[in-house]
Design a protein around this motif. Sequence first.
Motif, short mmCIF file in Angstrom:
data_model
loop_
_atom_site.label_atom_id
_atom_site.label_comp_id
_atom_site.label_asym_id
_atom_site.label_seq_id
_atom_site.Cartn_x
_atom_site.Cartn_y
_atom_site.Cartn_z
N THR A 45 20.31 52.56 42.74
CA THR A 45 20.40 52.38 44.18
C THR A 45 21.67 51.60 44.50
O THR A 45 22.16 50.84 43.67
CB THR A 45 19.17 51.61 44.74
OG1 THR A 45 19.39 51.32 46.12
CG2 THR A 45 18.92 50.31 44.00
N ARG A 46 22.19 51.81 45.74
CA ARG A 46 23.32 50.99 46.17
C ARG A 46 22.81 49.77 46.93
O ARG A 46 23.60 48.97 47.44
CB ARG A 46 24.28 51.81 47.04
CG ARG A 46 25.00 52.92 46.27
CD ARG A 46 26.11 53.51 47.13
NE ARG A 46 26.56 54.80 46.61
CZ ARG A 46 27.60 54.97 45.80
NH1 ARG A 46 28.30 53.94 45.40
NH2 ARG A 46 27.95 56.19 45.40
N ASP A 47 21.50 49.66 47.09
CA ASP A 47 20.90 48.52 47.78
C ASP A 47 20.74 47.38 46.78
O ASP A 47 19.82 47.36 45.97
CB ASP A 47 19.54 48.93 48.35
CG ASP A 47 18.90 47.77 49.12
OD1 ASP A 47 19.46 46.65 49.09
OD2 ASP A 47 17.85 48.01 49.75
N THR A 84 20.71 47.08 39.00
CA THR A 84 20.60 48.25 39.88
C THR A 84 21.56 49.37 39.45
O THR A 84 21.54 50.45 40.02
CB THR A 84 20.91 47.88 41.34
OG1 THR A 84 22.20 47.26 41.39
CG2 THR A 84 19.85 46.93 41.90
N TYR A 119 17.53 57.60 45.26
CA TYR A 119 18.65 56.77 45.74
C TYR A 119 19.75 56.62 44.69
O TYR A 119 20.70 55.88 44.89
CB TYR A 119 18.14 55.38 46.17
CG TYR A 119 17.04 55.48 47.18
CD1 TYR A 119 17.31 55.96 48.47
CD2 TYR A 119 15.72 55.15 46.85
CE1 TYR A 119 16.30 56.11 49.39
CE2 TYR A 119 14.70 55.29 47.78
CZ TYR A 119 14.99 55.78 49.04
OH TYR A 119 14.00 55.93 49.96
N TYR A 158 22.92 57.31 42.22
CA TYR A 158 24.27 57.82 42.51
C TYR A 158 25.12 57.76 41.24
O TYR A 158 24.78 57.05 40.28
CB TYR A 158 24.94 57.00 43.62
CG TYR A 158 25.29 55.60 43.15
CD1 TYR A 158 24.36 54.57 43.20
CD2 TYR A 158 26.55 55.31 42.61
CE1 TYR A 158 24.66 53.29 42.76
CE2 TYR A 158 26.86 54.04 42.17
CZ TYR A 158 25.91 53.03 42.24
OH TYR A 158 26.22 51.78 41.76
#
Length: 277
Positions: free
Chosen positions: A226-228, A235, A266, A268
Motif C-alpha cells: 500500500t502507499r498508505d 508497507t 492496493y 503497486y
Amino acid sequence: MLSYRHAFHAGNYADVLKHTVLVQILRYMLQKDKPICYFDTHAGAGFYDLTTEEANKTAEYHRGIELLWQERSLPQALDDYRECVKAACGEHLTAYPGSPWFAQHLLRPQDRLVLCELHPADRAQLEQTFGASKNVQCYAEDGWQKSLALVPPPERRGLVLIDPSYELKEEYGKVVEHVKQLHRKFATGVYAIWYPIADPERTAFLLRRMRSSGIKRIVQLELGVTRDHREAGMTGTGMIVINPPWNLAEVMQPALEFFARRLGPYAYSDIVELAGE
Ligand SMILES: C[S@@+](CC[C@H](N)C(=O)[O-])C[C@H]1O[C@@H](n2cnc3c(N)ncnc32)[C@H](O)[C@@H]1O
C-alpha cells in the motif's frame, strides 16, 4: 547484540523481490565465461526450514513465495526465481533458500562466493551448508568492513549484495556512504542494495542520498502492499541496483506488475532510474 533473525521473515514478499532481482543479475553476468565474485555482506543463515515455529510465528511466506507457488504460468523473471526455490526444496514449499543459496546454485566452479554473517547461530548454519564448497569463503566478520577490504576482486567482475536488517536507524545513511566507498574502489562492480519501507521518511532519505551520490547508472525497483504509510510495519520494499544489466528493468517490469496484483488491491510496483549514464 543483534536481535534480527531472517528465519522469521524468510520467503516474504521482500525476499521475493530481492531474490528475483538477484537471480536476474546473476543470470545476466553468467552469460560471459569470465569468472565472477559474489559478495554477500549480510548473508543470513543461507537456508530456512518453513516448518519451524520461527517461520510460522507470522508466516510471512504466505504473503510471499506461497502466492506464486501454484501459478501455472509466470512472467520469465518470476519463473526463473521459482525454479531456484524448487531446486532447493522440491515440489512442496517446506523450505526457503537464502541469498547465498541462490548464488551458489547459479554460479559455476570458476566463480567465487564471499559470505559475511555476524550472528553466531546463522553463521554456524551458513558454514555447515557452504563451508565445504571450494569456491565459498564464509566470514564471521562485519560485512561492511570485509567487503571494503576485498574489493576490487582479482576477477574484476563482481556483484555485491548489501542486505542489512535496518535494525539500526543509521543503516539508512550508512548503506549509501558504504556503497560510495566501494564504488570508488571498484567502479565497474554491480551493486544490489535492499531496503524496506517501514519508516517512509528514512527510506526517502536513503533514496535522496543515493540520487545525489554522484554514482551513475542506478535503477530502483520498488514493490509495496500500500502507499498508505499509516499502516503499521513494513508497507513495501525495494532494490537499488548500480550498473544493472541493460535489460533488468525490461525483464522485471512484468514480474513486479504480476506480483503486485497477487499482493492485493492496493499493491503497486515502480521502476525508476535514479541516475543515468
Ligand atoms: C536481512 S538478513 C540477510 C538475509 C539474506 N541476505 C537473504 O537474502 O537470505 C540480515 C543479516 O545480517 C546479519 N548482520 C547484521 N549486521 C551484520 C554485519 N555488520 N555484518 C554481517 N552480518 C550482519 C544479521 O545477523 C542477519 O542475519
